[in-house]
Design a protein around this motif. Structure first.
Motif, short mmCIF file in Angstrom:
data_model
loop_
_atom_site.label_atom_id
_atom_site.label_comp_id
_atom_site.label_asym_id
_atom_site.label_seq_id
_atom_site.Cartn_x
_atom_site.Cartn_y
_atom_site.Cartn_z
N ASP A 86 -9.59 0.78 -2.30
CA ASP A 86 -8.87 1.16 -1.22
C ASP A 86 -8.94 2.73 -0.92
OD1 ASP A 86 -8.31 -1.52 -0.64
OD2 ASP A 86 -6.32 -1.18 -1.59
N SER A 87 -8.62 3.26 -2.26
CA SER A 87 -8.52 4.69 -1.84
C SER A 87 -9.89 5.53 -1.68
CB SER A 87 -8.00 5.45 -3.20
OG SER A 87 -8.86 5.09 -4.55
N GLY A 138 0.75 -1.08 -0.16
CA GLY A 138 -0.11 0.10 -0.08
C GLY A 138 1.01 1.39 0.05
N ASP A 189 -5.73 -5.03 -10.37
CA ASP A 189 -5.07 -4.20 -9.47
C ASP A 189 -5.46 -2.83 -9.19
OD1 ASP A 189 -3.82 -6.39 -8.63
OD2 ASP A 189 -1.93 -5.92 -9.94
N LYS A 223 -7.11 -0.99 -6.13
CA LYS A 223 -6.57 0.47 -5.42
C LYS A 223 -7.58 1.45 -5.49
CE LYS A 223 -1.67 -0.56 -7.44
NZ LYS A 223 -0.94 -0.13 -8.23
#
Length: 346
Positions: A169-170, A118, A162, A166
């Motif tokens: 997560d953001s 991360g 991927d 991401k």
């Protein structure tokens, strides 16, 4: 005209042009030399900050549960990164079937076997490869994990997966719990669609793995059973592990056979019990066996509707004797009247 006969300024310009052409030719030759051959390999050019060692490490990930674990024994190859950013791994020793691998770099002064998960300093990314793969990798900035793949469909899909993760997560970083749950479910559904439409087994399973399928199995069992059916011929460890976590689908043919057998068994048991009941002596039949020979004669005459006087005459016995026998018959057969005697089942 000879170069020596030109004025100084003109000679300088011509020399500079010649030098530039030679430099460009040599540079293009070097680039062409690095990328021209068509042999299986993993290669590319990457831009790195000065905080990183100019060396790449290739690790084999034998199981999805080991994606974010690191040890020196997992590293199977190393490649120096030259001053132009070029690196190369020869991969003719890899298995012929697709496997999952991780490329990572490490910071100067840090252990070679270290990964950062991360953030902007994430130092790794994953690829799918086999001994025949030709993978070219580039990054457009100094973020190592933000890479692009040239003419490699499998790893372009991996990169897309991927990117979605991401983005999850953001987005979730500053979202409320409810919004975070909605966002995660929406993106995970997108990952499952990628898995469903992908024609590369391991890439498809990679997308499913990133969707955190284990928390969705109970709610969406049919989807995962269909996924297993689609890739039923895949027997790699990646798929064996996945298949072990999904409940097996009941065979419809076997279910029909089981239902038919149950019905037949029920009928058979019913016939058996009914036969046993029929063969069992009736309670009234058992009662008749308790009558004496004389009482049976009188019982038969009672069934025929004879009176005590008629029974007395037929059997040549006194009426008092007849009454005594009739009373005994009533008691033994548990009846109270001649009508019940007539209706009594032999």
């Amino acid at each position: 005209m000879k170069l020596a006969n030109l004025p100084f300024n003109d000679r300088y310009v011509n020399l500079l042009a010649t030098f530039t052409l030679i430099l460009l030719f040599n540079s293009n030759s070097l680039f062409s030399q690095n990328f021209s051959n068509n042999k299986p390999k993993i290669e590319g050019r990457i831009v790195l900050d000065s905080i990183w060692k100019p060396k790449l490490y290739l690790s084999h990930i034998s199981d999805f549960s080991k994606m974010y674990t690191m040890s020196r024994s997992m590293i199977i190859a190393e490649s120096d990164v030259d001053s132009s950013g070029y690196f190369k791994f020869n991969i003719d020793y890899l298995p012929k079937n697709d496997n999952l691998y991780r490329l990572h770099i490490s910071k100067k002064g840090a252990s070679d076997a270290s990964i950062i998960i991360g953030g902007k300093e994430e130092n790794h990314f994953f690829i799918v490869a086999n001994k025949a793969s030709k993978i070219e990798i580039f990054n457009n900035n100094k973020t190592f994990s933000d890479v692009t793949f040239k003419s490699d469909v499998k790893n372009k899909i991996i990169d897309k997966v991927d990117d979605i993760v991401k983005l999850i997560d953001s987005t979730n970083y500053s979202a409320t719990r409810v919004k975070s749950e909605f966002v995660t479910n929406a993106f995970n559904e997108q990952l499952r669609k990628i898995a469903d439409t992908c024609s590369y087994p391991l890439v498809s399973l990679y997308a499913l793995q990133k969707s955190k399928y284990e928390v969705d199995i109970d709610n969406n069992t049919g989807y995962y059973q269909n996924f297993i059916e689609k890739w039923k011929n895949e027997d790699s460890e990646y798929f064996k592990t996945f298949k072990s976590k999904v409940p097996k689908r009941k065979n419809a043919f076997d279910s029909r056979i089981l239902i038919a057998l149950s019905i037949l068994l029920s009928f058979g048991l019913g016939f058996y019990i009914n036969g046993k009941i029929r063969k069992r002596p009736h309670k009234q039949t058992l009662a008749l066996k308790t009558l004496s020979v004389q009482e049976r004669k009188i019982y038969a005459l009672l069934k025929a509707g004879k009176s005590n006087k008629e029974i007395s005459d037929d059997l040549n016995i006194g009426i008092s004797t007849v009454k005594s026998h009739v009373s005994s018959i009533y008691q033994k057969l548990n009846v109270k009247s001649r009508k019940e005697i007539i209706n009594f089942k032999d």
